[in-house]
Design an enzyme around this catalytic site. Structure first.
Site, PDB file in Angstrom:
ATOM      1  N   LYS A  69      46.098   3.654 -61.157  1.00 34.99           N
ATOM      2  CA  LYS A  69      46.125   2.217 -61.463  1.00 34.99           C
ATOM      3  C   LYS A  69      47.312   1.856 -62.358  1.00 34.99           C
ATOM      4  CE  LYS A  69      42.576   0.334 -63.723  1.00 34.99           C
ATOM      5  NZ  LYS A  69      42.087   1.652 -64.024  1.00 34.99           N
ATOM      6  N   THR A  71      50.076   3.498 -62.609  1.00 34.98           N
ATOM      7  CA  THR A  71      51.285   3.708 -61.808  1.00 34.98           C
ATOM      8  C   THR A  71      51.571   2.490 -60.937  1.00 34.98           C
ATOM      9  OG1 THR A  71      50.735   6.073 -61.768  1.00 34.98           O
ATOM     10  CG2 THR A  71      52.417   5.326 -60.225  1.00 34.98           C
ATOM     11  N   ARG A  92      47.701  -0.959 -72.243  1.00 34.70           N
ATOM     12  CA  ARG A  92      47.064  -0.369 -73.418  1.00 34.70           C
ATOM     13  C   ARG A  92      47.832   0.863 -73.880  1.00 34.70           C
ATOM     14  NH1 ARG A  92      41.332   1.151 -71.422  1.00 34.70           N
ATOM     15  NH2 ARG A  92      42.560   1.637 -69.579  1.00 34.70           N
ATOM     16  N   LYS A 103      42.761  13.690 -68.857  1.00 37.66           N
ATOM     17  CA  LYS A 103      43.789  12.951 -68.123  1.00 37.66           C
ATOM     18  C   LYS A 103      45.183  13.539 -68.297  1.00 37.66           C
ATOM     19  CE  LYS A 103      43.787   8.525 -67.793  1.00 37.66           C
ATOM     20  NZ  LYS A 103      43.788   7.069 -68.092  1.00 37.66           N
ATOM     21  N   ALA A 271      37.312   1.076 -71.413  1.00 39.03           N
ATOM     22  CA  ALA A 271      36.511   0.074 -70.696  1.00 39.03           C
ATOM     23  C   ALA A 271      35.086   0.538 -70.437  1.00 39.03           C
ATOM     24  CB  ALA A 271      37.178  -0.301 -69.378  1.00 39.03           C
ATOM     25  N   PHE A 299      39.467   1.338 -65.923  1.00 38.78           N
ATOM     26  CA  PHE A 299      38.499   1.793 -64.929  1.00 38.78           C
ATOM     27  C   PHE A 299      38.347   0.786 -63.785  1.00 38.78           C
ATOM     28  CE2 PHE A 299      36.930   4.272 -68.733  1.00 38.78           C
ATOM     29  CZ  PHE A 299      37.460   5.459 -68.296  1.00 38.78           C
ATOM     30  N   PHE A 379      49.228   8.189 -50.747  1.00 37.93           N
ATOM     31  CA  PHE A 379      49.474   9.600 -51.009  1.00 37.93           C
ATOM     32  C   PHE A 379      49.913  10.267 -49.701  1.00 37.93           C
ATOM     33  CE2 PHE A 379      47.082   8.327 -54.615  1.00 37.93           C
ATOM     34  CZ  PHE A 379      47.378   9.221 -55.634  1.00 37.93           C
ATOM     35  N   TRP A 407      54.739   6.020 -56.773  1.00 36.17           N
ATOM     36  CA  TRP A 407      54.993   7.309 -57.421  1.00 36.17           C
ATOM     37  C   TRP A 407      56.322   7.873 -56.922  1.00 36.17           C
ATOM     38  CZ3 TRP A 407      56.250  12.354 -56.921  1.00 36.17           C
ATOM     39  CH2 TRP A 407      55.971  13.207 -58.004  1.00 36.17           C
TER      40      TRP A 407
END
Length: 553
Positions: A69, A71, A92, A103, A271, A299, A379, A407
């Site tokens: 998200k 990215t 954030r 992560k 969140a 999220f 992807f 990406w």
């Protein structure tokens, strides 16, 4: 190539150039080295009454496969800037807890990153340390008040505030302090929360300025007297010192994307246990500078986006003009019943089954009067047949949808998504929060459970039922609700993927956050102090012989 390796090859512009490109005067820029700065909103020159439009990036219910998200947020911002729109990004700040836990980093990925990624991920400009210090100063003053005679008659058994640290440490969830004799304080049970769950963080992110910050800090409820009346920070006399600790942190942090798009990164509540949005000051400062602000809520849309619209937009006036729902084919396959180790194999039927999750999120966004845009984060294992399941459903239901490869291509890979967003923000918008504030708290919770989660009803524990009475008695019914819930499911059971229906949501506790201005409903087994996984991400981190970070991703 890793995200860190790609980031290390980027050529950054001096932050003074980024500030100038955003229209920020030199006297408003407080540099932290060459590539980071704090911006003083009081020194910005008004460009008129028109504020920039807000594009909120949210997504499907997250899975261990990852959706990217952040990215997409960065790549979309770069694409909008490349299309000629004056754009800023508002994100954030990363928490050290998930960075060293699962992560590994939170600054985007590949060629769609905010930089310098290693510095943003670790310590940054010290905001989280200031928030942690302000929270823990409050607790030191509170326990000292108990030790020095307890003039406010605070009941040590009914203190609701806790100390915090920006790390995942389950051993600190429940502790006893004040042991060792009469000179060591008053013994009591307490615990730690992670910094991003602190009400100080929530206040920091919802305050509109220094005066509002002090006011909100002062009205935070920290516990109750023996007579069960609320005790606030102002009762203790701590709001001034706490504000002093936060006076520099409250200024938004300016950095840049790999493509040179200006980005504010400021504040960082989770969140799933808080309201999940960057600071109101950063978002609205960006709106005063740019025509489009791309921001993100944590999220899935059932958590971050709902809280953005029911809490942040109410207080900050930053209503979304469009909502991008990020989906990945592999996440849809997991919601369709495919195991994580089988996601690379084509499975069109599983995508169809998993679409139920995306469909509900899209329908929910429409309930706020905002048109969703679906952004498929592509992807390499995705097939055209799998992607067609999403695009054909979107076309049949009148929803803009675009495939993005940010990406691998950065903003160039989000051109179609940017075009869809530009069309969406010009479409009619009838934004409205989900519920009215004058309804009782239990009705607001029931509305979220039924309208957003798809549940049948709510069951309250004995403790939550007692707190409901206190909420009514203390006149806190007019506050919005902030659901603390697992991010993996619409329900409070993380194993119920897809779009479960007819379940009962279990509210374990209710915590009035009277400074931030919402009631937290803690559901299921969710903890406000996470633990580390069996193999933490920190196990692969180090520095090389030149002192550069290794292993961040």
């Amino acid at each position: 190539m890793s995200d860190l390796a790609i980031a290390s090859r980027a050529v950054l512009k001096p932050i003074s150039e980024i500030a100038a490109s955003a229209g920020i005067p030199e006297d408003a820029v407080e540099a932290y080295g060459r590539y980071k700065a704090k911006i003083d909103p009081a020194r910005l020159r008004a460009r008129g009454a028109k504020l920039g439009k807000v594009v909120l990036v949210s997504g499907v219910s997250p899975t261990p496969a990852g959706e990217g998200k952040s990215t997409i947020t960065v790549g979309l911002g770069d694409a909008l800037a490349a299309a000629g729109a004056k754009t800023m990004i508002a994100l954030r700040e990363p928490s050290l807890g998930p960075i060293f836990g699962m992560k590994g980093g939170a600054t985007g990925g590949g060629y769609s990153q905010v930089l310098p990624m290693d510095e943003i991920n670790m310590h940054f400009t010290g905001d989280f340390h200031a928030i942690t210090s302000a929270n823990n100063l409050l607790m030191a003053l509170l326990d000292n008040h108990l030790h020095q005679g307890n003039a406010l008659e605070i009941d040590p058994r009914r203190i609701t505030f806790k100390r915090v640290m920006d790390m995942n440490d389950r051993a600190l969830r429940n502790i006893v302090i004040g042991l060792g004799g009469p000179t060591e304080g008053v013994p009591r049970e307490t615990g730690f929360e992670i910094t991003v769950a602190s009400e100080v963080m929530a206040v920091f992110c919802l305050a509109t300025g220094l005066d509002d910050l002090r006011t909100r800090l002062g009205r935070m409820t920290i516990g109750y007297t023996y007579a069960k009346t609320p005790v606030t920070v102002d009762d203790l006399g701590a709001s001034g010192a706490m504000t002093m600790l936060l006076k520099d942190a409250i200024k938004p942090n300016l950095v840049q994307t790999m493509a040179g798009t200006p980005a504010f990164i400021h504040g960082g509540p989770f969140a799933n246990i808080a309201h999940g949005c960057n600071s109101a000051i950063a978002t609205n400062t960006a709106r005063s500078l740019a025509d489009i602000v791309v921001t993100e809520a944590g999220f899935g849309a059932d958590l971050g986006a709902e809280k953005f619209m029911d809490i942040k937009a109410r207080y900050a006036g930053c209503n979304p003009d469009a909502v991008v729902l990020v989906a990945t084919i592999r996440a849809l396959k997991m919601h369709g019943g495919v195991a994580k180790d089988a996601l690379k194999s084509e499975n069109v039927e599983a995508v169809r089954d998993g679409m139920a999750n995306l469909v509900r999120h899209a329908q929910n966004v429409r309930k706020f009067g905002v048109q969703p845009v679906i952004g498929i984060n592509r992807f390499t294992a995705d097939t055209e047949e799998e992607i067609a399941v999403v695009t054909e459903w979107a076309a049949a239901n009148g929803i803009e949808c675009a495939v993005a490869d940010v990406w691998g291509q950065g903003g160039e890979g989000a051109g179609e998504l940017a075009s869809a967003v530009l069309r969406a923000i010009e479409a009619p918008n009838n934004f409205a929060p989900l519920y009215d504030l004058d309804r009782p708290v239990e009705e607001k919770i029931q509305t979220v459970v039924r309208e957003i989660y798809g549940g049948a009803g709510v069951e309250y524990s004995a403790a939550a039922t007692r707190m409901l009475k206190q909420i009514h008695d203390n006149g806190w019914d007019n506050l919005p609700v902030c659901m603390a819930k697992t991010q993996y499911s619409f329900s409070d059971d993380p194993t119920l993927l897809g779009a479960p229906e007819g379940f009962t949501l279990h509210v374990r506790d209710l915590i009035p956050k009277t400074g931030a201005g919402f009631i937290v409903a803690i559901t299921g087994t969710l903890m406000t102090m996470p633990g580390l996984p069996k193999v933490p991400a920190s196990m692969r981190m180090d520095v090389d012989e030149n002192g550069r970070a290794v292993g961040l991703s």
